[in-house]
Scaffold this active site. Structure first.
Site, short mmCIF file in Angstrom:
data_model
loop_
_atom_site.label_atom_id
_atom_site.label_comp_id
_atom_site.label_asym_id
_atom_site.label_seq_id
_atom_site.Cartn_x
_atom_site.Cartn_y
_atom_site.Cartn_z
N ARG A 110 6.46 -6.62 8.96
CA ARG A 110 6.59 -8.01 9.43
C ARG A 110 6.86 -8.95 8.25
O ARG A 110 7.58 -9.90 8.37
CB ARG A 110 5.32 -8.41 10.19
CG ARG A 110 5.16 -7.63 11.50
CD ARG A 110 3.75 -7.71 12.00
NE ARG A 110 2.81 -7.19 11.00
CZ ARG A 110 1.50 -7.21 11.13
NH1 ARG A 110 0.95 -7.73 12.21
NH2 ARG A 110 0.73 -6.72 10.16
N PHE A 157 -5.69 -2.27 2.82
CA PHE A 157 -6.32 -1.82 4.06
C PHE A 157 -7.67 -2.50 4.35
O PHE A 157 -7.89 -3.01 5.46
CB PHE A 157 -6.51 -0.30 3.95
CG PHE A 157 -7.08 0.38 5.17
CD1 PHE A 157 -6.27 0.75 6.22
CD2 PHE A 157 -8.44 0.69 5.23
CE1 PHE A 157 -6.80 1.40 7.34
CE2 PHE A 157 -8.97 1.34 6.33
CZ PHE A 157 -8.15 1.69 7.39
N TYR A 217 -10.75 2.65 15.60
CA TYR A 217 -9.83 3.06 14.53
C TYR A 217 -9.80 4.59 14.46
O TYR A 217 -8.72 5.20 14.42
CB TYR A 217 -10.23 2.46 13.17
CG TYR A 217 -9.32 2.94 12.06
CD1 TYR A 217 -8.00 2.51 11.98
CD2 TYR A 217 -9.77 3.87 11.12
CE1 TYR A 217 -7.14 2.98 10.99
CE2 TYR A 217 -8.92 4.36 10.12
CZ TYR A 217 -7.60 3.91 10.07
OH TYR A 217 -6.76 4.38 9.08
N THR A 250 -5.85 0.07 -1.11
CA THR A 250 -4.63 -0.67 -0.74
C THR A 250 -5.10 -2.01 -0.16
O THR A 250 -6.25 -2.39 -0.35
CB THR A 250 -3.84 0.09 0.35
OG1 THR A 250 -4.68 0.18 1.51
CG2 THR A 250 -3.42 1.48 -0.08
N GLY A 299 0.79 -1.23 0.00
CA GLY A 299 0.00 0.00 0.00
C GLY A 299 0.82 1.29 0.00
O GLY A 299 1.77 1.45 -0.77
N1 LIG Z 1 -6.15 2.84 2.92
C1 LIG Z 1 -6.81 3.86 3.43
O1 LIG Z 1 -7.97 4.13 3.03
C2 LIG Z 1 -6.18 4.74 4.47
C3 LIG Z 1 -6.77 5.98 4.73
C4 LIG Z 1 -6.20 6.79 5.69
C5 LIG Z 1 -5.08 6.40 6.37
N2 LIG Z 1 -4.52 5.17 6.11
C6 LIG Z 1 -3.33 4.79 6.89
O2 LIG Z 1 -2.25 4.57 6.02
C7 LIG Z 1 -1.33 3.66 6.60
C8 LIG Z 1 -0.96 2.58 5.60
O3 LIG Z 1 -2.12 1.83 5.28
P1 LIG Z 1 -2.39 1.21 3.84
O4 LIG Z 1 -3.68 1.75 3.37
O5 LIG Z 1 -1.21 1.33 2.98
O6 LIG Z 1 -2.67 -0.32 4.25
P2 LIG Z 1 -1.90 -1.67 3.90
O7 LIG Z 1 -1.76 -1.83 2.43
O8 LIG Z 1 -2.62 -2.74 4.65
O9 LIG Z 1 -0.45 -1.46 4.52
C9 LIG Z 1 -0.23 -1.45 5.92
C10 LIG Z 1 1.25 -1.65 6.19
O10 LIG Z 1 1.45 -1.60 7.60
C11 LIG Z 1 2.26 -2.71 7.97
N3 LIG Z 1 2.00 -3.12 9.35
C12 LIG Z 1 0.81 -3.43 9.91
N4 LIG Z 1 0.99 -3.80 11.19
C13 LIG Z 1 2.32 -3.71 11.44
C14 LIG Z 1 3.14 -3.96 12.56
N5 LIG Z 1 2.61 -4.40 13.72
N6 LIG Z 1 4.48 -3.78 12.48
C15 LIG Z 1 5.03 -3.34 11.31
N7 LIG Z 1 4.31 -3.09 10.20
C16 LIG Z 1 2.98 -3.27 10.27
C17 LIG Z 1 1.92 -3.80 6.96
O11 LIG Z 1 3.03 -4.70 6.82
P3 LIG Z 1 3.14 -6.18 7.40
O12 LIG Z 1 1.75 -6.76 7.40
O13 LIG Z 1 4.08 -6.85 6.45
O14 LIG Z 1 3.72 -6.01 8.77
C18 LIG Z 1 1.75 -2.99 5.69
O15 LIG Z 1 3.00 -2.79 5.06
C19 LIG Z 1 -2.01 3.15 7.88
O16 LIG Z 1 -1.50 3.86 8.99
C20 LIG Z 1 -3.46 3.48 7.66
O17 LIG Z 1 -4.17 3.63 8.87
C21 LIG Z 1 -5.03 4.35 5.17
#
Ligand SMILES: NC(=O)c1ccc[n+]([C@@H]2O[C@H](COP(=O)([O-])OP(=O)(O)OC[C@H]3O[C@@H](n4cnc5c(N)ncnc54)[C@H](OP(=O)(O)O)[C@@H]3O)[C@@H](O)[C@H]2O)c1
Length: 263
Positions: free
Chosen positions: A39, A195, A158, A193, A18
């Site tokens: 991880r 997410f 969340y 993503t 993502g």
């Molecule tokens: N997608 C949305 O709509 C959205 C909107 C607003 C904000 N965000 C924020 O953007 C950020 C990235 O999310 P994303 O949308 O890119 O989701 P994603 O594709 O699920 O990516 C999340 C990343 O966080 C890592 N992660 C999760 N738990 C972890 C842990 N305990 N230790 C280390 N790494 C960890 C995952 O890697 P591993 O599983 O390999 O550890 C993955 O690389 C998050 O903070 C999310 O809250 C997302």
């Protein structure tokens, strides 16, 4: 004039998918040295050749669960001199679990979100920022969300973690005032993503439905915004960027189009 990130050490948590993965690719184009953790370290390792190809000066990937305080402190403290002098920290690792009403929800979901999104961000920040202060140089960029500005049905904890991120970011900015360090919160709306897949524990059909009839933000849209904030001249601090798909007014006011272009 924009700030050069050539050979700058950029540390991105949660870089295996993502926004984190796209941000690594965007910083690679700037010629940065990329310090990546997650991880699923196998995914990080698989990204390395493409990042080098895209222009990264060097890439170092390692396994880190940001929820594990000892592991965070130990790993960051034992980075070599070459990698330990972090110029930009992107606190991106985060997740959501479920959309169940608060009073019916599984407490373990809350613990996982709080441990990752709030405590994980704090552990990493606590381990990295003292070195930045000592060197008189650094930029901390945290991933917030519009969920931290306004709650939505089933979002409770969340949303609470992202509201915590917003105020922790503001507090850190106050504590660093008078130093040359900069602190930014990037607060996206809906981004496609992994997410939703993580939120619904692999229920692909449910995850896909989230983005139905909308052009969501892409991970690249967020990555470009992060790199834009990081490349502003030293005297410019981007405090908060809120960005949503054009079809999204807030977390739950979203105009979906049918295939025919009608509701
Ligand atoms: N997608 C949305 O709509 C959205 C909107 C607003 C904000 N965000 C924020 O953007 C950020 C990235 O999310 P994303 O949308 O890119 O989701 P994603 O594709 O699920 O990516 C999340 C990343 O966080 C890592 N992660 C999760 N738990 C972890 C842990 N305990 N230790 C280390 N790494 C960890 C995952 O890697 P591993 O599983 O390999 O550890 C993955 O690389 C998050 O903070 C999310 O809250 C997302």
């Amino acid at each position: 004039m924009s700030k050069s990130l050539k050979n700058a050490v950029v540390f991105i948590t949660g870089a295996s998918s993502g926004i984190g993965a796209a941000t690594a690719a965007e910083f690679a184009k700037q010629g940065a040295r990329l310090l990546l953790c997650a991880r699923r370290v196998d995914l990080l390792r698989a990204m390395e050749p493409d990042l080098i190809e895209a222009g990264a000066a060097e890439v170092f990937s390692f396994n880190l669960d940001v929820r594990d305080r000892d592991e965070v402190e130990g790993t960051i403290a034992t980075l070599s001199d070459a990698w330990g002098q972090i110029d930009v920290l992107v606190n991106n690792a985060g997740l959501s679990r479920g959309l169940t009403k608060l009073y019916e929800d599984d407490v373990e979901n809350w613990e996982e979100m709080i441990d990752t999104n709030v405590k994980g961000l704090l552990y990493v920040t606590r381990a990295v920022v003292p070195g930045m202060v000592k060197r008189g140089h650094g930029h901390i960029i945290n991933l917030g969300s519009i969920a931290g500005h306004i709650a939505y049905p089933g979002g409770h904890v969340y949303c609470g973690t992202k509201a915590a991120e917003r105020l922790i970011t503001d507090g850190l900015r106050i504590d660093l005032n008078g130093t040359p360090l900069r602190v930014t919160s990037i607060d996206p709306g809906m981004v496609e993503t992994e997410f939703s897949n993580v939120r619904f524990r692999g229920d692909e059909a449910r995850a896909t439905k989230v983005y139905e009839g909308v052009v969501p933000l892409s991970a690249e849209d967020i990555a470009e915004t992060i790199v834009w904030a990081a490349t502003r001249p030293e005297h410019v601090m981007i405090q908060t960027v809120v960005l949503t798909p054009t079809a999204q007014a807030n977390p739950y006011v979203l105009k979906r189009q049918t295939v025919e272009g009608r509701q």
